[in-house]
Design an enzyme around this catalytic site. Structure first.
Site, mmCIF file in Angstrom:
data_model
loop_
_atom_site.group_PDB
_atom_site.id
_atom_site.type_symbol
_atom_site.label_atom_id
_atom_site.label_comp_id
_atom_site.label_asym_id
_atom_site.label_seq_id
_atom_site.Cartn_x
_atom_site.Cartn_y
_atom_site.Cartn_z
ATOM 1 N N CYS A 111 55.613 33.778 41.662
ATOM 2 C CA CYS A 111 55.497 34.220 42.792
ATOM 3 C C CYS A 111 56.455 33.958 44.046
ATOM 4 O O CYS A 111 56.707 34.691 45.075
ATOM 5 C CB CYS A 111 54.108 33.950 43.267
ATOM 6 S SG CYS A 111 52.707 34.348 42.203
ATOM 7 N N HIS A 249 53.337 35.674 50.764
ATOM 8 C CA HIS A 249 52.923 36.174 49.930
ATOM 9 C C HIS A 249 51.553 36.492 49.698
ATOM 10 O O HIS A 249 50.845 35.565 50.455
ATOM 11 C CB HIS A 249 53.401 34.831 48.662
ATOM 12 C CG HIS A 249 52.677 35.073 47.253
ATOM 13 N ND1 HIS A 249 52.875 36.205 46.543
ATOM 14 C CD2 HIS A 249 51.814 34.187 46.505
ATOM 15 C CE1 HIS A 249 52.344 35.986 45.362
ATOM 16 N NE2 HIS A 249 51.614 34.889 45.457
ATOM 17 N N ASN A 279 47.587 40.626 43.961
ATOM 18 C CA ASN A 279 48.593 39.699 43.742
ATOM 19 C C ASN A 279 49.597 40.144 42.748
ATOM 20 O O ASN A 279 49.608 40.366 41.664
ATOM 21 C CB ASN A 279 48.293 38.234 43.345
ATOM 22 C CG ASN A 279 49.505 37.278 43.137
ATOM 23 O OD1 ASN A 279 50.566 37.560 43.379
ATOM 24 N ND2 ASN A 279 48.960 35.994 42.985
HETATM 25 O O1 UT7 Z 1 49.908 33.568 43.212
HETATM 26 C C1 UT7 Z 1 50.067 32.247 42.773
HETATM 27 C C2 UT7 Z 1 49.103 31.383 43.341
HETATM 28 N N1 UT7 Z 1 47.603 31.959 43.277
HETATM 29 C C3 UT7 Z 1 46.672 31.584 44.194
HETATM 30 O O2 UT7 Z 1 47.189 30.970 45.176
HETATM 31 C C4 UT7 Z 1 45.483 31.861 43.696
HETATM 32 C C5 UT7 Z 1 44.576 30.656 44.233
HETATM 33 N N2 UT7 Z 1 43.185 30.665 43.967
HETATM 34 C C6 UT7 Z 1 42.215 31.512 44.555
HETATM 35 O O3 UT7 Z 1 42.641 32.523 45.289
HETATM 36 C C7 UT7 Z 1 40.628 31.093 44.472
HETATM 37 O O4 UT7 Z 1 40.643 29.994 43.983
HETATM 38 C C8 UT7 Z 1 39.834 32.127 43.342
HETATM 39 C C9 UT7 Z 1 39.962 33.579 44.113
HETATM 40 C C10 UT7 Z 1 40.752 32.299 42.137
HETATM 41 C C11 UT7 Z 1 38.849 31.683 43.302
HETATM 42 O O5 UT7 Z 1 37.766 31.481 44.609
HETATM 43 P P1 UT7 Z 1 36.952 30.115 44.712
HETATM 44 O O6 UT7 Z 1 36.406 30.464 46.088
HETATM 45 O O7 UT7 Z 1 37.987 28.891 44.725
HETATM 46 O O8 UT7 Z 1 36.061 30.421 43.839
HETATM 47 P P2 UT7 Z 1 35.645 29.110 42.520
HETATM 48 O O9 UT7 Z 1 36.652 28.982 41.428
HETATM 49 O O10 UT7 Z 1 35.115 27.998 43.015
HETATM 50 O O11 UT7 Z 1 34.279 29.921 41.949
HETATM 51 C C12 UT7 Z 1 33.124 30.044 42.742
HETATM 52 C C13 UT7 Z 1 32.099 30.493 41.755
HETATM 53 C C14 UT7 Z 1 31.903 30.032 40.346
HETATM 54 O O12 UT7 Z 1 30.456 30.122 39.977
HETATM 55 P P3 UT7 Z 1 29.590 28.958 40.178
HETATM 56 O O13 UT7 Z 1 30.073 27.807 39.357
HETATM 57 O O14 UT7 Z 1 29.487 28.501 41.624
HETATM 58 O O15 UT7 Z 1 28.210 29.315 39.488
HETATM 59 C C15 UT7 Z 1 32.684 31.020 39.472
HETATM 60 O O16 UT7 Z 1 32.251 31.106 38.254
HETATM 61 O O17 UT7 Z 1 32.468 31.984 41.710
HETATM 62 C C16 UT7 Z 1 32.441 32.649 40.327
HETATM 63 N N3 UT7 Z 1 33.444 33.173 40.062
HETATM 64 C C17 UT7 Z 1 33.147 34.762 40.060
HETATM 65 N N4 UT7 Z 1 32.089 35.421 40.717
HETATM 66 C C18 UT7 Z 1 32.155 36.583 40.565
HETATM 67 C C19 UT7 Z 1 34.879 33.248 39.636
HETATM 68 N N5 UT7 Z 1 35.353 34.142 39.556
HETATM 69 C C20 UT7 Z 1 34.492 35.260 39.930
HETATM 70 C C21 UT7 Z 1 34.353 36.687 40.102
HETATM 71 N N6 UT7 Z 1 33.523 37.496 40.390
HETATM 72 N N7 UT7 Z 1 35.479 37.516 39.866
#
Ligand code: UT7
Length: 357
Positions: A111, A249, A279
């Site tokens: 990225c 980005h 992204n």
């Molecule tokens: O370009 C390179 C750099 N990339 C980035 O910078 C991306 C960085 N990361 C992110 O943008 C975020 O961490 C994500 C969007 C990937 C995830 O967001 P988050 O707020 O950190 O969510 P999380 O991983 O803490 O997950 C929260 C909950 C989980 O469920 P439980 O364990 O709380 O029951 C996940 O299983 O959301 C669940 N979850 C989803 N639910 C619905 C994870 N992905 C999804 C989804 N739809 N697509």
């Protein structure tokens, strides 16, 4: 003293759109979750390969700069989704542009790739070794997505953005940049089992996928982009009030907003298009820069900050002093690449394959 003015800009965003609701038809997710956690509403799925997207973006950038492909000395394609490893994607772009005059190489920094490429081309122009360069960020991320993994499947999209750089004696273009890499944490964002790391005969590559620790990367991206931006601004003697536009980005709207608030910028001063494209890795910054120009958000002499973060873990920021050119020399309208299929139709084999595993 030589500088590298940005004189042309182009993009290619594939016509097929995959909405959050489309995703929710085959994985356990929702528009509400994706929109609120990432800011993404839809992403593009390409029916053509990375080099072809890159060439279309490049063609538009060249036309808008008022030059032809034969004028270019150097083509850099920042990509982590090359058509082939050998030969490189940039040589295919050169072929598609119908020229034979330029040095061509790919740059793999995920990225952050476009900022790395912009710094490289700028440095070559500033030393006088190159006069005109075409710098492209192009990615077909959908090829690597495992459509059964909701944490990554919702994030990525395809597209390309391109900039023409030309030598000038006016002080403009990329004037300051700070690039780096936190290799100690390189495992937290990867596409494994691809390349000579894999055991070619005993354990041939199966389904490829993007592996990452989302929350960890999120925190590191906020810190990394923020720190790089601070360093660049300090080195360039810029204060917060000097910044006219932020072109970050586009990985997550919450990461973008954190940087925007740190720089005390209004919504109008922060370029956001993640809702349309997700992204697109190395392509996010050049597509956003191109759209900022198309939307008249950039004026001659503006101070533009950009920052990015990605696999490696590479990070970086750059300060661009925009030159005189804010209107295209040729009002070039891209030939829309027709695609009869919907995004879901384009992905049907991949989705079925991933869901059966
Ligand atoms: O370009 C390179 C750099 N990339 C980035 O910078 C991306 C960085 N990361 C992110 O943008 C975020 O961490 C994500 C969007 C990937 C995830 O967001 P988050 O707020 O950190 O969510 P999380 O991983 O803490 O997950 C929260 C909950 C989980 O469920 P439980 O364990 O709380 O029951 C996940 O299983 O959301 C669940 N979850 C989803 N639910 C619905 C994870 N992905 C999804 C989804 N739809 N697509």
């Amino acid at each position: 003293m030589q500088y590298a003015d940005i004189t042309g800009w182009g993009k290619y965003t594939p016509p097929a759109k995959l909405s959050n609701d489309d995703l929710a038809t085959f994985i356990d997710t929702s528009d509400e979750w994706i929109s609120s956690r990432t800011g993404i509403k839809e992403r593009r799925i390409s029916h053509i390969n990375t080099a072809h997207m890159a060439a279309l973006a490049g063609q538009q950038a060249l036309a808008r700069a008022g030059i032809v492909a034969d004028d270019i000395d150097l083509i850099i394609v920042a990509t982590c989704t090359p058509d082939t490893l050998v030969p490189n994607t940039a040589s295919k772009v050169q072929q598609l542009l119908g020229t034979n005059n330029s040095a061509c190489f790919d740059l793999s920094s995920a990225c952050t790739g476009f900022l790395y490429a912009l710094q490289n081309a700028t440095a070559q122009i500033r030393t006088g070794m190159v006069k005109k360069a075409l710098v492209i960020g192009a990615e077909r991320m959908s090829w690597f997505v495992n459509w059964s993994l909701r944490d990554t499947a919702v994030l990525f999209g395809d597209g390309a953005g391109a900039m023409v750089l030309e030598a000038t004696d006016k002080e403009c273009g990329l004037l300051e940049a700070k690039l780096g890499c936190d290799s100690k944490s390189r495992e937290i964002l990867s596409i494994s089992n691809f390349g000579t790391d894999m055991d070619r005969y005993e354990n041939p590559p199966g389904a490829l996928q993007i592996d990452f620790l989302g929350q960890d990367i999120f925190k590191r991206a906020v810190r990394g982009m923020g720190k790089a931006t601070e360093t660049v601004m300090a080195n360039a003697n810029l204060s917060v009030s000097d910044v006219d536009l932020l072109v970050p980005h586009q990985a997550n709207l919450r990461i973008i907003e954190t940087l925007q608030h740190k720089l005390k910028l209004s919504d109008e001063q922060c370029m956001v298009n993640i809702q349309h494209y997700g992204n697109t890795s190395a392509a996010t910054v050049p597509i956003a820069l191109c759209e900022a120009l198309e939307q008249d958000k950039i004026k001659a002499g503006d101070n533009i900050m950009s920052a990015a973060f990605g696999a490696g873990l590479t990070w970086g920021a750059g300060y661009i002093k925009w030159g005189e050119r804010v209107t295209a020399v040729n009002d070039y309208t891209q030939q829309e690449q027709q695609c009869e299929q919907s995004a879901k139709e384009l992905l049907s084999v991949a989705i079925n394959h991933c869901l059966q595993k």
